[in-house]
Design a protein around this motif. Structure first.
Motif, PDB file in Angstrom:
ATOM      1  N   ARG A 104     -16.227  60.875  82.543  1.00  0.00           N
ATOM      2  CA  ARG A 104     -14.815  60.769  82.175  1.00  0.00           C
ATOM      3  C   ARG A 104     -14.642  59.591  81.205  1.00  0.00           C
ATOM      4  NH1 ARG A 104     -10.247  60.046  86.880  1.00  0.00           N
ATOM      5  NH2 ARG A 104      -8.379  59.925  85.559  1.00  0.00           N
TER       6      ARG A 104
ATOM      7  N   HIS B  69      -4.786  62.476  80.293  1.00  0.00           N
ATOM      8  CA  HIS B  69      -3.899  63.602  80.610  1.00  0.00           C
ATOM      9  C   HIS B  69      -3.985  64.681  79.540  1.00  0.00           C
ATOM     10  CE1 HIS B  69      -0.859  65.375  83.094  1.00  0.00           C
ATOM     11  NE2 HIS B  69       0.016  65.462  82.109  1.00  0.00           N
TER      12      HIS B  69
ATOM     13  N   GLU C 100      -6.953  72.907  80.771  1.00  0.00           N
ATOM     14  CA  GLU C 100      -6.219  73.958  81.479  1.00  0.00           C
ATOM     15  C   GLU C 100      -5.751  75.054  80.529  1.00  0.00           C
ATOM     16  OE1 GLU C 100      -3.140  71.818  83.459  1.00  0.00           O
ATOM     17  OE2 GLU C 100      -4.405  71.250  85.167  1.00  0.00           O
TER      18      GLU C 100
ATOM     19  N   LEU D 258      -6.972  66.791  80.179  1.00  0.00           N
ATOM     20  CA  LEU D 258      -6.723  67.676  81.314  1.00  0.00           C
ATOM     21  C   LEU D 258      -5.870  68.878  80.903  1.00  0.00           C
ATOM     22  CD1 LEU D 258      -6.949  68.216  84.354  1.00  0.00           C
ATOM     23  CD2 LEU D 258      -4.931  66.777  84.678  1.00  0.00           C
TER      24      LEU D 258
ATOM     25  N   TYR E 155     -12.328  68.065  83.701  1.00  0.00           N
ATOM     26  CA  TYR E 155     -12.440  68.612  82.342  1.00  0.00           C
ATOM     27  C   TYR E 155     -13.763  68.273  81.677  1.00  0.00           C
ATOM     28  CZ  TYR E 155     -10.884  63.820  81.351  1.00  0.00           C
ATOM     29  OH  TYR E 155     -10.762  62.455  81.311  1.00  0.00           O
TER      30      TYR E 155
END
Length: 260
Positions: A11, A241, A248, A244, A2
């Protein structure tokens, strides 16, 4: 995955303790300062106690980095250690010294020789023991004997042990009375508070190249705090998470709904 979507250089939330990601939260920063004084002034043994995920390993690594120019540093994760020989081998390995093919007595003498005769550690050794609550009592006492080594009126080994809440119970054992008497500094780590969680999340994203508030709203940060009760390791997992899932879904701003 991402990073490109959010325009991040790296990250921001990882599952492992990284020194370059250190955030000076109130509890861990107070502990760092207290332990640094304890080490520098050779006051005695420093003890760090905290539940899982509150930063014990990170704190040990921060101290190791801070003192690597002053001392020969040995950072141990005690989960694999069950014998005195294994403990001594681990210390010598961390110090970059020979440790293979020697029995317990030879290993102990090799460590003493290094700490008292080697020019590589003029101020001695800083021994940091993570997960110390998993060590057998005999190994904790062995560590205590290592700290007894003195040369020129100065201790040749300075010690910090870190572990879960059960560590304090272990120090209450009469077999460790001598080690307990040497404890000079006790530090307690805890979860982030609500506002501290928000500051940590935004600081992590800022350090990765974006304004934190542009990526995750303050309301979402408060939802993150509520989910794992501010435990730093779990905050990392939730935020990673969430990034992410938002990537998406093509969502450029993480709000409370994403966290929930």
């Amino acid at each position: 995955m991402y990073e490109a979507f959010f325009g991040l250089s790296r990250r921001p939330f990882t599952s492992i303790a990284r020194v370059d990601h250190y955030f000076p939260g109130e509890a861990i920063e107070e502990a760092r300062q207290a332990l640094a004084r304890c080490i520098e002034r050779a006051e005695g043994v420093g003890v760090v106690v905290g539940p899982s995920g509150t930063g014990k390993t990170l704190l040990c690594r921060v101290l190791a980095r801070a003192f690597k120019k002053s001392f020969a540093v040995a950072l141990l994760s005690s989960g694999r250690l069950s014998t005195r020989r294994a403990l001594l081998q681990a210390i010598l390995f961390e110090l970059g010294q020979a440790y293979r093919g020697m029995d317990e007595g030879e290993l102990r003498l090799a460590l003493v020789d290094y700490l008292t005769l080697s020019e590589d550690c003029p101020r001695g050794m800083l021994l940091l023991v993570d997960e110390a609550h998993t060590l057998p009592l005999r190994l904790l006492d062995e560590i205590r004997m290592i700290t007894n080594l003195v040369s020129g009126g100065e201790p040749r080994s300075r010690l910090v042990v870190a572990g879960g809440p059960v560590l304090e119970e272990r120090f209450a054992n009469p077999k460790l009375e001598s080690l307990s008497q040497r404890i000079a500094t006790r530090c307690y780590l805890e979860s982030f508070r609500r506002e501290e969680t928000r500051a940590y999340i935004h600081a992590a994203i800022d350090a990765a190249g974006r304004e934190g508030e542009e990526v995750i709203s303050s309301d979402a940060c408060h939802a993150v705090y509520q989910a794992p009760d501010g435990v730093p390791r779990l905050v990392n997992q939730v935020c990673d998470h969430a990034l992410l899932l938002a990537c998406e879904a093509g969502r450029e701003l993480i709000d409370r709904a994403v966290i929930e």
